[in-house]
Design a protein around this motif. Structure first.
Motif, PDB file in Angstrom:
ATOM      1  N   THR A  36       0.690  -1.235   0.021  1.00 39.97           N
ATOM      2  CA  THR A  36       0.095   0.005   0.253  1.00 39.97           C
ATOM      3  C   THR A  36       0.821   1.133   0.076  1.00 39.97           C
ATOM      4  N   ASP A  37       0.151   2.385  -0.400  1.00 43.86           N
ATOM      5  CA  ASP A  37       0.734   3.573  -0.338  1.00 43.86           C
ATOM      6  C   ASP A  37       1.570   3.879   1.297  1.00 43.86           C
ATOM      7  N   ALA A  38       0.846   3.657   2.349  1.00 44.52           N
ATOM      8  CA  ALA A  38       1.185   3.871   3.539  1.00 44.52           C
ATOM      9  C   ALA A  38       2.387   2.833   3.767  1.00 44.52           C
ATOM     10  N   GLU A  39       2.327   1.730   3.421  1.00 44.32           N
ATOM     11  CA  GLU A  39       3.603   0.635   3.598  1.00 44.32           C
ATOM     12  C   GLU A  39       4.957   1.182   2.774  1.00 44.32           C
ATOM     13  N   ILE A  40       4.755   1.800   1.500  1.00 39.78           N
ATOM     14  CA  ILE A  40       5.981   2.390   0.891  1.00 39.78           C
ATOM     15  C   ILE A  40       6.485   3.714   1.586  1.00 39.78           C
ATOM     16  N   ARG A  41       5.530   4.583   2.063  1.00 43.69           N
ATOM     17  CA  ARG A  41       6.092   5.558   3.100  1.00 43.69           C
ATOM     18  C   ARG A  41       6.679   5.170   4.311  1.00 43.69           C
ATOM     19  N   GLN A  42       6.228   4.200   4.817  1.00 47.81           N
ATOM     20  CA  GLN A  42       6.931   3.467   6.168  1.00 47.81           C
ATOM     21  C   GLN A  42       8.230   3.099   5.795  1.00 47.81           C
ATOM     22  N   ALA A  43       8.167   2.130   4.627  1.00 46.48           N
ATOM     23  CA  ALA A  43       9.288   1.436   4.426  1.00 46.48           C
ATOM     24  C   ALA A  43      10.594   2.832   3.889  1.00 46.48           C
ATOM     25  N   VAL A  44      10.156   3.443   2.995  1.00 44.90           N
ATOM     26  CA  VAL A  44      11.259   4.835   2.807  1.00 44.90           C
ATOM     27  C   VAL A  44      11.489   5.481   4.085  1.00 44.90           C
ATOM     28  N   ALA A  45      10.808   5.812   4.944  1.00 43.68           N
ATOM     29  CA  ALA A  45      11.042   6.491   6.125  1.00 43.68           C
ATOM     30  C   ALA A  45      12.166   5.833   6.990  1.00 43.68           C
ATOM     31  N   ARG A  46      12.059   4.419   6.911  1.00 43.32           N
ATOM     32  CA  ARG A  46      13.208   3.393   7.704  1.00 43.32           C
ATOM     33  C   ARG A  46      14.282   3.590   6.827  1.00 43.32           C
ATOM     34  N   HIS A  47      14.196   3.537   5.664  1.00 38.31           N
ATOM     35  CA  HIS A  47      15.476   3.612   4.714  1.00 38.31           C
ATOM     36  C   HIS A  47      16.186   5.126   5.042  1.00 38.31           C
ATOM     37  N   LEU A  48      15.491   5.978   5.071  1.00 39.52           N
ATOM     38  CA  LEU A  48      16.174   7.406   5.098  1.00 39.52           C
ATOM     39  C   LEU A  48      16.393   7.684   6.568  1.00 39.52           C
ATOM     40  N   ASN A  49      15.963   6.884   7.509  1.00 42.72           N
ATOM     41  CA  ASN A  49      16.035   7.066   9.125  1.00 42.72           C
ATOM     42  C   ASN A  49      15.232   8.479   9.511  1.00 42.72           C
ATOM     43  N   ALA A  50      14.168   8.610   8.695  1.00 38.76           N
ATOM     44  CA  ALA A  50      13.448  10.016   8.766  1.00 38.76           C
ATOM     45  C   ALA A  50      12.088   9.609   9.628  1.00 38.76           C
ATOM     46  N   PRO A  51      11.398  10.599  10.394  1.00 38.14           N
ATOM     47  CA  PRO A  51      10.229  10.264  10.783  1.00 38.14           C
ATOM     48  C   PRO A  51       9.265   9.985   9.715  1.00 38.14           C
ATOM     49  N   ALA A  52       8.516   8.812   9.973  1.00 40.98           N
ATOM     50  CA  ALA A  52       7.410   8.582   9.074  1.00 40.98           C
ATOM     51  C   ALA A  52       6.242   9.647   8.967  1.00 40.98           C
ATOM     52  N   SER A  53       6.170  10.594   9.786  1.00 43.39           N
ATOM     53  CA  SER A  53       5.100  11.757   9.472  1.00 43.39           C
ATOM     54  C   SER A  53       5.665  12.877   8.581  1.00 43.39           C
ATOM     55  N   LYS A  54       7.043  12.757   8.431  1.00 40.97           N
ATOM     56  CA  LYS A  54       7.478  13.720   7.248  1.00 40.97           C
ATOM     57  C   LYS A  54       7.129  13.235   6.131  1.00 40.97           C
ATOM     58  N   LEU A  55       6.735  11.798   5.843  1.00 38.48           N
ATOM     59  CA  LEU A  55       6.354  11.515   4.506  1.00 38.48           C
ATOM     60  C   LEU A  55       4.879  11.235   4.476  1.00 38.48           C
ATOM     61  N   ALA A  56       4.080  11.459   5.434  1.00 35.29           N
ATOM     62  CA  ALA A  56       2.635  11.093   5.385  1.00 35.29           C
ATOM     63  C   ALA A  56       2.007  11.790   4.276  1.00 35.29           C
ATOM     64  N   ASN A  57       2.304  13.273   3.733  1.00 33.41           N
ATOM     65  CA  ASN A  57       1.659  13.507   2.458  1.00 33.41           C
ATOM     66  C   ASN A  57       2.392  13.610   1.344  1.00 33.41           C
ATOM     67  N   PHE A  58       3.304  12.822   1.432  1.00 29.68           N
ATOM     68  CA  PHE A  58       4.027  12.517  -0.035  1.00 29.68           C
ATOM     69  C   PHE A  58       3.236  11.716  -0.959  1.00 29.68           C
ATOM     70  N   ALA A  59       3.330  12.070  -2.106  1.00 30.39           N
ATOM     71  CA  ALA A  59       2.545  11.283  -3.215  1.00 30.39           C
ATOM     72  C   ALA A  59       3.406  10.005  -3.624  1.00 30.39           C
ATOM     73  N   VAL A  60       2.620   8.996  -4.038  1.00 29.29           N
ATOM     74  CA  VAL A  60       3.208   7.850  -4.298  1.00 29.29           C
ATOM     75  C   VAL A  60       2.630   7.627  -5.634  1.00 29.29           C
ATOM     76  N   ASP A  61       3.608   7.727  -6.609  1.00 24.26           N
ATOM     77  CA  ASP A  61       3.040   7.785  -8.060  1.00 24.26           C
ATOM     78  C   ASP A  61       3.653   6.123  -8.778  1.00 24.26           C
ATOM     79  N   ARG A  62       2.849   5.387  -9.156  1.00 24.28           N
ATOM     80  CA  ARG A  62       3.145   4.212  -9.668  1.00 24.28           C
ATOM     81  C   ARG A  62       3.129   4.153 -11.165  1.00 24.28           C
ATOM     82  N   ASN A  63       4.387   3.750 -11.791  1.00 21.82           N
ATOM     83  CA  ASN A  63       4.421   3.691 -13.304  1.00 21.82           C
ATOM     84  C   ASN A  63       3.826   2.246 -13.725  1.00 21.82           C
TER      85      ASN A  63
END
Length: 79
Positions: A36-63
């Motif tokens: 899901t978009d939420a799972e993508i955002r969570q995984a990226v947050a972990r990868h970047l060592n960033a708070p998940a809240s900073k990515l909460a409003n990011f768009a997930v564009d699927r090609n």
């Protein structure tokens, strides 16, 4: 079937975060086409060592043609 799974795991997630661009594979982030978009955002947050809240409003564009995903800030207009 196995070839499809391997191919999917090599798909890329293109990340735009705080003015920088990053690339990671689905395997790097332990995600897949059905994540899901939420799972993508969570995984990226972990990868970047960033708070998940900073990515909460990011768009997930699927090609649809390549299977790649782009995670980016929402576009703002009229500022």
């Amino acid at each position: 079937m196995e070839g499809e799974l391997i191919s999917e795991r090599n798909n890329q997630i293109h990340i735009r975060y705080e003015g920088n661009s990053y690339d990671a594979t689905f395997a790097d982030l332990d995600v897949g086409d059905l994540s899901t978009d939420a799972e993508i955002r969570q995984a990226v947050a972990r990868h970047l060592n960033a708070p998940a809240s900073k990515l909460a409003n990011f768009a997930v564009d699927r090609n649809a043609s390549t299977g790649d995903i782009t995670l980016r800030p929402q576009a703002t207009f009229g500022r």
